[in-house]
Motif scaffolding. Sequence first.
Motif, short mmCIF file in Angstrom:
data_model
loop_
_atom_site.label_atom_id
_atom_site.label_comp_id
_atom_site.label_asym_id
_atom_site.label_seq_id
_atom_site.Cartn_x
_atom_site.Cartn_y
_atom_site.Cartn_z
N VAL A 191 26.08 18.79 -16.25
CA VAL A 191 25.12 18.37 -16.60
C VAL A 191 24.83 17.28 -15.70
O VAL A 191 25.48 16.51 -14.84
CB VAL A 191 25.23 17.52 -17.87
N ASP A 193 33.29 17.16 -12.05
CA ASP A 193 31.85 17.83 -12.39
C ASP A 193 30.65 16.70 -11.91
O ASP A 193 29.60 16.62 -12.58
CB ASP A 193 31.80 17.72 -13.94
N LEU A 194 30.73 16.20 -10.66
CA LEU A 194 29.66 15.40 -10.22
C LEU A 194 28.72 16.17 -9.57
O LEU A 194 27.50 15.78 -9.41
CB LEU A 194 30.32 14.38 -9.26
N GLY A 224 26.72 19.63 -10.55
CA GLY A 224 26.71 20.55 -11.72
C GLY A 224 27.18 20.17 -13.32
O GLY A 224 27.40 18.81 -13.50
N GLU A 264 32.63 13.88 -17.49
CA GLU A 264 31.40 13.52 -18.38
C GLU A 264 31.75 13.13 -20.03
O GLU A 264 32.55 13.57 -20.44
CB GLU A 264 30.58 14.66 -18.45
N GLY A 320 22.42 17.21 -10.48
CA GLY A 320 22.27 18.82 -11.06
C GLY A 320 22.85 19.42 -12.19
O GLY A 320 23.78 18.59 -12.73
N GLU A 337 23.41 13.44 -14.72
CA GLU A 337 24.05 12.37 -15.29
C GLU A 337 23.06 11.35 -15.16
O GLU A 337 22.55 10.97 -13.91
CB GLU A 337 25.25 11.88 -14.64
N ARG A 340 28.13 9.72 -17.65
CA ARG A 340 29.40 9.05 -18.04
C ARG A 340 29.26 7.60 -17.62
O ARG A 340 28.41 7.22 -17.19
CB ARG A 340 30.42 9.86 -16.87
CA LIG Z 1 27.65 16.46 -13.92
#
Ligand SMILES: [Ca+2]
Length: 286
Positions: free
Chosen positions: A220, A215-216, A218, A90, A251, A222, A280
């Motif tokens: 943040v 981090d796809l 949780g 991100e 999520g 996106e 991202r």
């Molecule tokens: Ca994320």
Amino acid sequence: MVLLGLRTQSSQSIGHPVRQPDGTERERSGFERDPNKYASSLKTMLSQKDGAEMIFIPPGEFILGTNAGYANEKPEHMVFLEGFYIYKLEVTVGQYKKFIREPQGGGHEPDEPYSVHMPNDYFTNPEYDRYPVVNVSWEDAEAYCRWAGNRLPTEAEWEKAARGTDGRTYPWGVAWDEQKANWDDETGGFRVDGYRFTAPVGSFPEGASPFGVHDLAGNVWEWVNDWYQPYQGNATQDPDYGQVYRIIRGGSWLRYPLGLTCTARDTCAPTLRYDSIGFRCASNLR
Ligand SMILES: [Ca+2]
Ligand SMILES: [Ca+2]
């Protein structure tokens, strides 16, 4: 086209031809037959403006949507995408600072109030420079990507980067694993993932997608490029469909497990800013 059974694809069926929307079949590419074989040799490059590592997602078909989710995730269908690059991580506070401080940058400093869990100096304290930027609107995110010489990913690109080609539910596989994403804000009275609000980007390497994108699920939500529209073949009525809301994916740290799947679609007005939404970038081949 509905592809029942691909979600729990066996190793034997991985070698079977792909049935295409017109009813014909084609042989699977080497990547589709054995994505793990390619995982260590995937191409990456650096985004020059912000130094972000970008991961190449190869061309080909993948399974978009699910018949097991909410109405707006249906129907499960095959989509072909050209190859593209997407950020491994991100966009961070540190990267976003560079954007707003450069004369040719621009953008809005994320100065909206933070919720009770987050420090008020989140954007100004260098301690958080490796954390994901939040409180950015879709318009801010789009401007950042343009400044960086990139663009926001499309919704389909985001889902492919998260899900690979085997129709999995989470970036790491089929089953939910509470340790592989930053998703719990600890309001439930127990500590699940070790982070009360956002986590430094890339803190959950075991939760990375088949392409190695982190981090796809949780951390943040996106922003992606698309307006909130029904998938082709989805006849459900939703008054929010149209050109009013943009899609957010994946999520966030704000306890909402149902939003953490690769297929969950949520929405936000493009001018609003929240401390659970970041983004991202992606780019075409070059
Ligand atoms: Ca994320
Ligand atoms: Ca957490």
